[in-house]
Design a protein around this motif. Structure first.
Motif, PDB file in Angstrom:
ATOM      1  N   VAL A   1       6.123 -31.361 -36.132  1.00 32.00           N
ATOM      2  CA  VAL A   1       6.381 -30.094 -35.442  1.00 32.00           C
ATOM      3  C   VAL A   1       5.190 -29.725 -34.567  1.00 32.00           C
ATOM      4  O   VAL A   1       5.364 -29.307 -33.413  1.00 32.00           O
TER       5      VAL A   1
ATOM      6  N   SER B   1       5.168 -31.978 -31.549  1.00 30.66           N
ATOM      7  CA  SER B   1       6.253 -31.585 -30.650  1.00 30.66           C
ATOM      8  C   SER B   1       5.884 -30.339 -29.853  1.00 30.66           C
ATOM      9  O   SER B   1       6.145 -30.256 -28.646  1.00 30.66           O
TER      10      SER B   1
ATOM     11  N   THR C   1       5.325 -31.243 -40.926  1.00 33.95           N
ATOM     12  CA  THR C   1       4.438 -30.290 -40.256  1.00 33.95           C
ATOM     13  C   THR C   1       3.734 -30.939 -39.073  1.00 33.95           C
ATOM     14  O   THR C   1       3.644 -30.361 -37.988  1.00 33.95           O
TER      15      THR C   1
END
Length: 89
Positions: free
Chosen positions: A45, A48, A42
């Motif tokens: 992500v 990112s 998590t």
């Protein structure tokens, strides 16, 4: 369809039985490891997404879809398109 459902149910029961056979300490350790892995995934992500949205050239343009982008055409093809438009009229 019933056979597939029965196979899935059998597999889930087998996995549940294997989990219950494990000692409680091992269950807690595996649960913590799964949670840490999920938290790391998590976090990766989210980082990112933050990196990709913080770039200055990251703009969304909403246009009508023509099939071929007008941005990729060279000056020669644009001039030829203008010539063709004049000829057609």
């Amino acid at each position: 369809m019933k056979r597939i459902r029965d196979k899935i149910e059998y597999y889930v029961l087998e996995v549940d039985n294997r989990w219950r056979i494990l000692p409680v300490k091992r269950q807690r350790l595996l649960t913590k490891l799964f949670f840490v892995g999920y938290a790391l995934l998590t976090l990766l992500v989210i980082v990112s997404i933050c990196i990709s949205t913080s770039q200055r050239n990251n703009k969304i343009s909403i246009n009508h879809i023509d099939g071929i982008s007008k941005k990729t055409q060279t000056k020669d093809t644009i001039q030829a398109d203008k010539t063709n438009l004049l000829i057609k009229k």
